[in-house]
Design a protein around this motif. Structure first.
Motif, PDB file in Angstrom:
ATOM      1  N   GLY A 114      74.110  40.435  64.769  1.00  0.00           N
ATOM      2  CA  GLY A 114      73.232  41.647  65.095  1.00  0.00           C
ATOM      3  C   GLY A 114      72.278  41.900  63.742  1.00  0.00           C
ATOM      4  N   LYS A 115      72.312  40.897  62.943  1.00  0.00           N
ATOM      5  CA  LYS A 115      71.323  40.840  61.841  1.00  0.00           C
ATOM      6  C   LYS A 115      70.491  39.646  61.780  1.00  0.00           C
ATOM      7  CE  LYS A 115      73.529  44.333  59.068  1.00  0.00           C
ATOM      8  NZ  LYS A 115      72.780  45.442  58.555  1.00  0.00           N
ATOM      9  N   ILE A 116      69.241  39.816  61.047  1.00  0.00           N
ATOM     10  CA  ILE A 116      68.161  38.709  61.068  1.00  0.00           C
ATOM     11  C   ILE A 116      68.737  37.469  60.155  1.00  0.00           C
ATOM     12  CG2 ILE A 116      65.956  38.104  60.523  1.00  0.00           C
ATOM     13  CD1 ILE A 116      65.403  40.949  60.910  1.00  0.00           C
ATOM     14  N   ALA A 117      69.085  36.512  60.101  1.00  0.00           N
ATOM     15  CA  ALA A 117      69.345  35.377  59.581  1.00  0.00           C
ATOM     16  C   ALA A 117      68.319  34.540  59.096  1.00  0.00           C
ATOM     17  CB  ALA A 117      70.291  34.357  60.257  1.00  0.00           C
ATOM     18  N   ARG A 118      67.278  34.538  59.716  1.00  0.00           N
ATOM     19  CA  ARG A 118      66.002  33.913  59.182  1.00  0.00           C
ATOM     20  C   ARG A 118      64.798  34.362  60.137  1.00  0.00           C
ATOM     21  NH1 ARG A 118      64.816  27.436  59.020  1.00  0.00           N
ATOM     22  NH2 ARG A 118      62.845  27.559  57.967  1.00  0.00           N
ATOM     23  N   LEU A 119      63.708  34.760  59.484  1.00  0.00           N
ATOM     24  CA  LEU A 119      62.647  35.338  60.059  1.00  0.00           C
ATOM     25  C   LEU A 119      61.554  34.467  59.488  1.00  0.00           C
ATOM     26  CD1 LEU A 119      60.877  37.135  61.536  1.00  0.00           C
ATOM     27  CD2 LEU A 119      60.845  38.845  59.798  1.00  0.00           C
ATOM     28  N   ARG A 120      60.774  33.757  60.554  1.00  0.00           N
ATOM     29  CA  ARG A 120      59.476  33.183  60.249  1.00  0.00           C
ATOM     30  C   ARG A 120      58.172  34.046  60.589  1.00  0.00           C
ATOM     31  NH1 ARG A 120      59.785  26.873  60.077  1.00  0.00           N
ATOM     32  NH2 ARG A 120      58.553  27.390  58.196  1.00  0.00           N
ATOM     33  N   ASP A 121      57.656  34.489  59.613  1.00  0.00           N
ATOM     34  CA  ASP A 121      56.361  35.410  60.074  1.00  0.00           C
ATOM     35  C   ASP A 121      54.917  34.547  59.644  1.00  0.00           C
ATOM     36  OD1 ASP A 121      54.818  37.680  60.265  1.00  0.00           O
ATOM     37  OD2 ASP A 121      55.905  38.804  58.704  1.00  0.00           O
ATOM     38  N   TYR A 122      54.452  34.498  61.140  1.00  0.00           N
ATOM     39  CA  TYR A 122      53.106  33.493  61.041  1.00  0.00           C
ATOM     40  C   TYR A 122      51.987  34.495  61.118  1.00  0.00           C
ATOM     41  CZ  TYR A 122      55.834  29.556  61.711  1.00  0.00           C
ATOM     42  OH  TYR A 122      56.866  28.568  61.285  1.00  0.00           O
ATOM     43  N   PHE A 123      50.920  34.729  60.050  1.00  0.00           N
ATOM     44  CA  PHE A 123      50.021  35.487  60.014  1.00  0.00           C
ATOM     45  C   PHE A 123      48.932  34.943  59.085  1.00  0.00           C
ATOM     46  CE2 PHE A 123      52.898  37.114  56.969  1.00  0.00           C
ATOM     47  CZ  PHE A 123      52.142  37.422  55.824  1.00  0.00           C
ATOM     48  N   ALA A 124      47.728  35.386  59.213  1.00  0.00           N
ATOM     49  CA  ALA A 124      46.665  35.127  58.264  1.00  0.00           C
ATOM     50  C   ALA A 124      46.921  35.620  57.038  1.00  0.00           C
ATOM     51  CB  ALA A 124      45.239  35.319  58.923  1.00  0.00           C
TER      52      ALA A 124
END
Length: 139
Positions: A124-134
Motif C-alpha cells: 500500500g506504499k510507494i516502493a519506487r516512483l520514476r517521475d519523467y518531466f522536462a
C-alpha cells in the motif's frame, strides 16, 4: 483491503503537489522507497534520486522551502490525469497534464505541462516512483 492505485496516486499528489508537505509525502513511501526523476541533471534543485523515506523527507522539505517559480501554482480544475494499470498489480502509470494559469499582468498565457510517472507499490506504499518531466520546468 489494500489501497487502490487511485488512492495511492491521490495521496501522493495531495501530499506533494497540493500541500507541499514533505512529512506527508515521505509517508506515502515504504521505508526503503525510492523517488527518481531520471531526466533531471546532476546538481538541479529538484533531486534526481532519493533513496529511503528519511532522505525523501529531508530533501523534499528543502525543495519545498524554496519560493515557487513566479508564484505560479497548478490550476487543478484545468489539469487532469489518467491512471493505467498494468499486468503487474504492483505497477501503475500516471499520465498527467498540469496547467499553470497565465498572468494577465505580464501577458503570459496558460502553460500546459505533460509528464509521466511510473509507480511500483508494496504493502500500500510507494516502493519506487520514476517521475519523467522536462527538467526546465522546476529549475
Amino acid at each position: 483491503m489494500p489501497p487502490t492505485p487511485q488512492q495511492i496516486f491521490e495521496g501522493y499528489l495531495y501530499a506533494g503537489t497540493v500541500s507541499r508537505n514533505a512529512d506527508a509525502l515521505a509517508e506515502t513511501f515504504t521505508e526503503d522507497g525510492v523517488l527518481e526523476a531520471p531526466l533531471m541533471p546532476d546538481g538541479a534543485a529538484f533531486p534526481r534520486r532519493l533513496a529511503g523515506r528519511e532522505e525523501i523527507r529531508t530533501a523534499m522539505a528543502a525543495y519545498y522551502a524554496r519560493p515557487v517559480e513566479g508564484g505560479r501554482a497548478p490550476n487543478f480544475e484545468k489539469s487532469g490525469y489518467v491512471l493505467h494499470t498494468t499486468s503487474d498489480p504492483d505497477v501503475f502509470i500516471a499520465e498527467i497534464d498540469t496547467v499553470f494559469d497565465g498572468d494577465a499582468a505580464d501577458g503570459t498565457g496558460d502553460q500546459a505541462v505533460s509528464l509521466v510517472q511510473i509507480f511500483r507499490v508494496r504493502d500500500g506504499k510507494i516502493a519506487r516512483l520514476r517521475d519523467y518531466f522536462a527538467p526546465a520546468l522546476l529549475d
